[in-house]
Design a protein around this motif. Structure first.
Motif, PDB file in Angstrom:
ATOM      1  N   ASP A 118       0.877  -1.175   0.000  1.00 25.97           N
ATOM      2  CA  ASP A 118       0.000   0.000   0.000  1.00 25.97           C
ATOM      3  C   ASP A 118       0.912   1.222   0.000  1.00 25.97           C
ATOM      4  OD1 ASP A 118      -1.894   1.978   0.384  1.00 25.97           O
ATOM      5  OD2 ASP A 118      -2.952   0.894   1.984  1.00 25.97           O
ATOM      6  N   CYS A 129       0.165   5.003   2.003  1.00 26.78           N
ATOM      7  CA  CYS A 129      -0.975   4.530   2.788  1.00 26.78           C
ATOM      8  C   CYS A 129      -1.476   5.527   3.819  1.00 26.78           C
ATOM      9  CB  CYS A 129      -0.629   3.216   3.475  1.00 26.78           C
ATOM     10  SG  CYS A 129       0.688   3.338   4.708  1.00 26.78           S
ATOM     11  N   GLY A 161      -2.482   7.030   7.212  1.00 32.46           N
ATOM     12  CA  GLY A 161      -2.995   6.357   8.395  1.00 32.46           C
ATOM     13  C   GLY A 161      -4.107   5.380   8.089  1.00 32.46           C
ATOM     14  N   ARG A 162      -4.333   5.086   6.816  1.00 30.87           N
ATOM     15  CA  ARG A 162      -5.439   4.210   6.419  1.00 30.87           C
ATOM     16  C   ARG A 162      -4.947   3.043   5.567  1.00 30.87           C
ATOM     17  NH1 ARG A 162     -10.267   8.416   4.864  1.00 30.87           N
ATOM     18  NH2 ARG A 162     -10.325   9.450   6.892  1.00 30.87           N
ATOM     19  N   LYS A 163      -4.004   2.314   6.082  1.00 31.98           N
ATOM     20  CA  LYS A 163      -3.427   1.192   5.341  1.00 31.98           C
ATOM     21  C   LYS A 163      -4.468   0.105   5.101  1.00 31.98           C
ATOM     22  CE  LYS A 163      -0.658  -1.587   7.546  1.00 31.98           C
ATOM     23  NZ  LYS A 163       0.522  -2.133   8.228  1.00 31.98           N
ATOM     24  N   VAL A 164      -4.430  -0.470   3.903  1.00 32.52           N
ATOM     25  CA  VAL A 164      -5.289  -1.593   3.563  1.00 32.52           C
ATOM     26  C   VAL A 164      -4.920  -2.776   4.465  1.00 32.52           C
ATOM     27  CG1 VAL A 164      -5.789  -3.278   1.737  1.00 32.52           C
ATOM     28  CG2 VAL A 164      -5.616  -0.849   1.179  1.00 32.52           C
ATOM     29  N   GLU A 165      -5.920  -3.457   4.994  1.00 27.81           N
ATOM     30  CA  GLU A 165      -5.686  -4.575   5.907  1.00 27.81           C
ATOM     31  C   GLU A 165      -4.818  -5.650   5.253  1.00 27.81           C
ATOM     32  OE1 GLU A 165      -8.159  -7.887   8.482  1.00 27.81           O
ATOM     33  OE2 GLU A 165      -9.213  -6.120   7.744  1.00 27.81           O
ATOM     34  N   GLY A 205       2.583  -1.239   4.451  1.00 27.01           N
ATOM     35  CA  GLY A 205       2.350   0.174   4.170  1.00 27.01           C
ATOM     36  C   GLY A 205       3.623   0.977   4.034  1.00 27.01           C
ATOM     37  N   ASP A 216       4.914   4.992   3.353  1.00 26.78           N
ATOM     38  CA  ASP A 216       4.511   6.395   3.298  1.00 26.78           C
ATOM     39  C   ASP A 216       5.712   7.263   3.658  1.00 26.78           C
ATOM     40  OD1 ASP A 216       1.541   7.807   3.235  1.00 26.78           O
ATOM     41  OD2 ASP A 216       3.046   9.027   4.265  1.00 26.78           O
ATOM     42  N   GLY A 254       0.627   2.534  11.654  1.00 20.83           N
ATOM     43  CA  GLY A 254       0.337   1.574  10.591  1.00 20.83           C
ATOM     44  C   GLY A 254       1.326   1.590   9.443  1.00 20.83           C
ATOM     45  N   ASN A 286      -4.195   4.549  -3.044  1.00 14.92           N
ATOM     46  CA  ASN A 286      -5.456   5.191  -2.673  1.00 14.92           C
ATOM     47  C   ASN A 286      -5.230   6.671  -2.400  1.00 14.92           C
ATOM     48  OD1 ASN A 286      -7.245   2.914  -2.710  1.00 14.92           O
ATOM     49  ND2 ASN A 286      -6.125   2.164  -0.919  1.00 14.92           N
ATOM     50  N   HIS A 287      -5.698   7.490  -3.333  1.00 10.70           N
ATOM     51  CA  HIS A 287      -5.560   8.942  -3.237  1.00 10.70           C
ATOM     52  C   HIS A 287      -4.095   9.345  -3.070  1.00 10.70           C
ATOM     53  CE1 HIS A 287      -9.827   9.664  -3.412  1.00 10.70           C
ATOM     54  NE2 HIS A 287      -9.961   8.602  -2.641  1.00 10.70           N
TER      55      HIS A 287
END
Length: 161
Positions: free
Chosen positions: A32, A35, A37-41, A45, A47, A53, A78-79
């Motif tokens: 990811d 990512c 703070g919203r990493k895919v499960e 990640g 960043d 995360g 993602n974004h």
């Protein structure tokens, strides 16, 4: 806080351990990128900011990424891509780390929507046709990345006033 707590973790060892564990358990290797703070499960990640995360802090503008080539079963963006001055370079790195037959999922605001330019850190906007540049035309000779677009979904959001 101890000095050891401030020392960066060895990135290559962390990535290798993640890949080894996922393969040993028959699970897909998922990176990811960006990512936040919203990493895919289940993903590893990456960043540029050390948020909860995030497994690896790395500036995604710096290439090559400290990730193995032809390894990822799936890459998530993602974004993220709209924040890059050079999205071709980003996608070339994604091409490098994705295994043959792997999937890449990209979520970005549509160029005609209000969210495409609301964020001043957005550098580019995209349409439903933007990603066909990577191999589905006769003029994508500026890159060696060759993706096949399998699906495009448009979802418009209206802002409440």
């Amino acid at each position: 806080m101890s000095v050891a707590a401030l020392a960066p973790r060895p990135a290559a060892a962390d990535v290798a351990a993640y890949v080894r564990d996922r393969r040993a358990h028959g699970q897909p290797v998922v990176f990811d990128l960006g990512c936040g703070g919203r990493k895919v499960e289940g993903a590893f990640g990456v960043d540029g900011v050390a948020l909860p995360g995030v497994d690896l802090v790395h500036d995604l503008r710096a290439r090559p990424y400290p990730l193995p080539a032809a390894c990822a079963d799936r890459v998530e963006l993602n974004h993220v891509i709209e924040h890059f001055d050079d999205p071709i370079a980003l996608l070339e790195e994604v091409w490098r780390i994705a295994r043959p037959g792997g999937t890449v999922s990209i979520r970005t605001p549509h160029g005609s929507g209000p969210l495409a330019w609301k964020d001043p850190t957005h550098r580019r906007a995209f349409t439903s046709e933007s990603f066909r540049y990577f191999g589905e035309n006769g003029y994508s000779y500026y890159t060696g990345a060759r993706f096949r677009v399998s699906a495009v979904r448009l979802q418009y959001f209206m802002e409440a006033r």
